[in-house]
Scaffold this active site. Structure first.
Site, PDB file in Angstrom:
ATOM      1  N   LYS A 149       0.590  -1.144  -0.080  1.00  0.00           N
ATOM      2  CA  LYS A 149       0.033  -0.086  -0.148  1.00  0.00           C
ATOM      3  C   LYS A 149       0.948   1.322  -0.074  1.00  0.00           C
ATOM      4  O   LYS A 149       0.571   2.156  -0.392  1.00  0.00           O
ATOM      5  CB  LYS A 149      -0.947  -0.166   1.172  1.00  0.00           C
ATOM      6  CG  LYS A 149      -2.102  -1.139   1.446  1.00  0.00           C
ATOM      7  CD  LYS A 149      -3.111  -0.908   0.348  1.00  0.00           C
ATOM      8  CE  LYS A 149      -3.959  -2.070   0.286  1.00  0.00           C
ATOM      9  NZ  LYS A 149      -4.857  -2.155  -1.079  1.00  0.00           N
ATOM     10  N   SER A 170       2.117  -9.309  -0.849  1.00  0.00           N
ATOM     11  CA  SER A 170       1.710  -8.266  -0.524  1.00  0.00           C
ATOM     12  C   SER A 170       1.937  -7.471   0.778  1.00  0.00           C
ATOM     13  O   SER A 170       1.985  -6.291   0.892  1.00  0.00           O
ATOM     14  CB  SER A 170       0.460  -8.029  -1.087  1.00  0.00           C
ATOM     15  OG  SER A 170      -0.563  -8.881  -0.114  1.00  0.00           O
ATOM     16  N   GLU A 195     -10.334   5.467   2.379  1.00  0.00           N
ATOM     17  CA  GLU A 195     -11.191   4.543   2.895  1.00  0.00           C
ATOM     18  C   GLU A 195     -10.210   3.336   2.901  1.00  0.00           C
ATOM     19  O   GLU A 195      -9.471   3.262   2.379  1.00  0.00           O
ATOM     20  CB  GLU A 195     -12.594   4.511   1.808  1.00  0.00           C
ATOM     21  CG  GLU A 195     -12.392   3.569   1.017  1.00  0.00           C
ATOM     22  CD  GLU A 195     -11.406   3.866  -0.181  1.00  0.00           C
ATOM     23  OE1 GLU A 195     -10.502   3.094  -0.467  1.00  0.00           O
ATOM     24  OE2 GLU A 195     -11.214   4.989  -0.404  1.00  0.00           O
TER      25      GLU A 195
HETATM   26  C1  LIG Z   1      -1.487  -6.992   2.607  1.00  0.00           C
HETATM   27  C2  LIG Z   1      -2.544  -6.844   1.802  1.00  0.00           C
HETATM   28  N1  LIG Z   1      -2.690  -7.151   0.368  1.00  0.00           N
HETATM   29  C3  LIG Z   1      -3.592  -7.287  -0.370  1.00  0.00           C
HETATM   30  C4  LIG Z   1      -4.533  -6.364  -0.168  1.00  0.00           C
HETATM   31  C5  LIG Z   1      -5.712  -6.281  -1.103  1.00  0.00           C
HETATM   32  O1  LIG Z   1      -5.633  -5.084  -1.945  1.00  0.00           O
HETATM   33  P1  LIG Z   1      -5.358  -5.088  -3.464  1.00  0.00           P
HETATM   34  O2  LIG Z   1      -6.135  -6.137  -4.032  1.00  0.00           O
HETATM   35  O3  LIG Z   1      -5.464  -3.746  -3.858  1.00  0.00           O
HETATM   36  O4  LIG Z   1      -3.707  -5.150  -3.697  1.00  0.00           O
HETATM   37  C6  LIG Z   1      -4.676  -5.598   1.081  1.00  0.00           C
HETATM   38  C7  LIG Z   1      -5.663  -4.566   1.367  1.00  0.00           C
HETATM   39  O5  LIG Z   1      -5.828  -3.979   2.213  1.00  0.00           O
HETATM   40  C8  LIG Z   1      -3.669  -5.944   1.947  1.00  0.00           C
HETATM   41  O6  LIG Z   1      -3.655  -5.106   3.268  1.00  0.00           O
END
Ligand SMILES: Cc1ncc(COP(=O)(O)O)c(C=O)c1O
Length: 409
Positions: A86, A376, A108
């Site tokens: 993020k 992620s 948000e």
């Molecule tokens: C660690 C993590 N991975 C993935 C996501 C999913 O978001 P996105 O699909 O936009 O990557 C989030 C959303 O809060 C997250 O905190």
């Protein structure tokens, strides 16, 4: 992408009249910022000096041997400042808000990672920050709410609807309609009206660009397959986009939740209720009933239960450029433990979906093939949910003792 913000049949801008001028201003400023090498350098410098990029590509030798298939590599977005991908997007948009002369940002958040990232960047850039968060998500992710407050942000609980991300998004749009003169709306995923899907994916594509260079250096070829979890779609777009012209297969992993019943999962692909619709400022694939009402969703991870998905991924999936699969809550917990115990890495529950999908398919590949899983985020924020899912009684005893001591102080 077309100039009007469409990706195939998806995307566009379906916003109230009152927001038209501010959306046009954003579009113009974003285009001018992206053509300004000084701005791009500023974003890159902040990504390096503040967030710690580049993040490594880690070979999981023990896990690969245990699975007995492809060589498994993780792209370590968990090592960003704040513990998730993020950060890449908030750095880009935060600097854009500053460039536009805005003094306040609103955001948000679902899992709270984007809320924390927004609060961090607001503090760093000297901007006021308000975060809308579903009351249900606040309960599930309170540690992140605690940190947002410590960083000086105002967190507003949203109690309408299912009290999750979709509802928080409605409230943020309402705020933006009343405050656009001094306020920048910092969207946390590659959804929303144009240019947000393109802009967020653009800032996140640093992930895929780094993977390309790292893969060539570390194993001498591009990955055979790349896996990423798909909530709104920003980490998936970020790692996938730089590979669109290559032979690497791109696989998105959605939240299969408790199973295929309506309300038990968040699969915007491969389920009968997932279809084209227009809501929340853009068109994409939404989970909807026959009357077009958005349906409730579930996932063990707060970040993957959004009812819609990035228009970019919807289009890529239609065109066969990205394959969508899902992982259930149960598979996710197994993958979480496998990664933690074999590699000493604690993944976020969202990321554990990508791990579950990757491990399932790695087993069918050969040891001279290479897969990359986008990790992620890190699992610290999920401590309470993971302890509950694993039914860890000593953790409950610890919490009870802690609360008793607090009461008797
Ligand atoms: C660690 C993590 N991975 C993935 C996501 C999913 O978001 P996105 O699909 O936009 O990557 C989030 C959303 O809060 C997250 O905190």
């Amino acid at each position: 992408m077309r100039d009007d913000g469409y990706f195939g049949q998806y995307g566009g801008s379906y916003i109230p009249e009152i927001l038209f001028n501010s959306q046009q201003q954003l579009l113009k400023e974003y285009r001018s910022a992206m053509a300004d090498s000084a701005f791009i350098e500023q974003v890159q410098q902040e990504m390096q000096e503040y967030s710690g990029r580049p993040t490594p590509l880690t070979h999981c030798a023990r896990l690969s041997a245990q699975i007995g298939g492809a060589q498994i590599y993780l792209k370590r977005e968990d090592l960003n400042h704040s513990g998730a991908h993020k950060m890449n997007n908030v750095i880009g948009q935060g600097l854009l808000a500053k460039r536009m002369g805005k003094t306040r940002i609103i955001a948000e958040t679902g899992a709270g990672q984007h809320g924390v990232a927004s609060a961090l960047v607001a503090a760093r850039l000297g901007l006021e920050c308000t975060v809308y968060m579903g009351a249900h998500d606040i309960e599930r992710q309170y540690p992140n709410v605690f940190w947002m407050k410590q960083l000086g942000a105002t967190v507003i609980p949203v109690t309408t609807g299912a009290a999750t991300l979709k509802d928080a998004l409605d409230e943020a749009m309402r705020d933006w309609s009343a405050s656009y003169d001094d306020t920048y709306y910092l969207i946390g995923t590659s959804c929303g009206c144009a240019p947000y899907p393109e802009m967020v994916s653009g800032f996140q594509s640093v992930i895929g660009h780094e993977v390309k260079t790292q893969a060539l250096k570390q194993f001498g070829q591009l990955p055979d397959k790349i896996y990423a979890c798909v909530g709104g779609g920003s980490n998936a777009c970020g790692i996938f986009m730089p590979f669109l012209e290559d032979s690497t297969e791109l696989v998105g992993v959605e939240a299969g939740g408790r199973g295929p019943q309506v309300g038990d999962h968040a699969c915007r692909f491969n389920t009968p209720q997932a279809r084209f619709g227009i809501a929340q400022g853009f068109s994409t694939r939404f989970l909807q009933d026959d009357q077009g009402q958005l349906l409730p969703t579930h996932s063990i991870s707060a970040g993957l239960d959004y009812v819609g998905v990035s228009p970019i991924l919807a289009d890529l999936a239609d065109r066969g450029e990205v394959r969508m699969i899902s992982a259930t809550d149960e598979e996710v917990m197994t993958a979480f433990s496998q990664l933690a115990k074999n590699e000493g890495i604690i993944p976020a529950l969202e990321s554990s979906h990508a791990v579950a999908g990757g491990l399932r398919e790695a087993a069918t590949l050969s040891p001279d093939q290479h897969i990359v899983i986008n990790l992620s985020g890190r699992g610290d924020k999920d401590l309470f949910n993971i302890a509950r899912a694993l039914n860890d009684q000593p953790f409950n005893t610890f919490l009870r003792t802690y609360l008793d001591e607090e009461e008797n102080r």
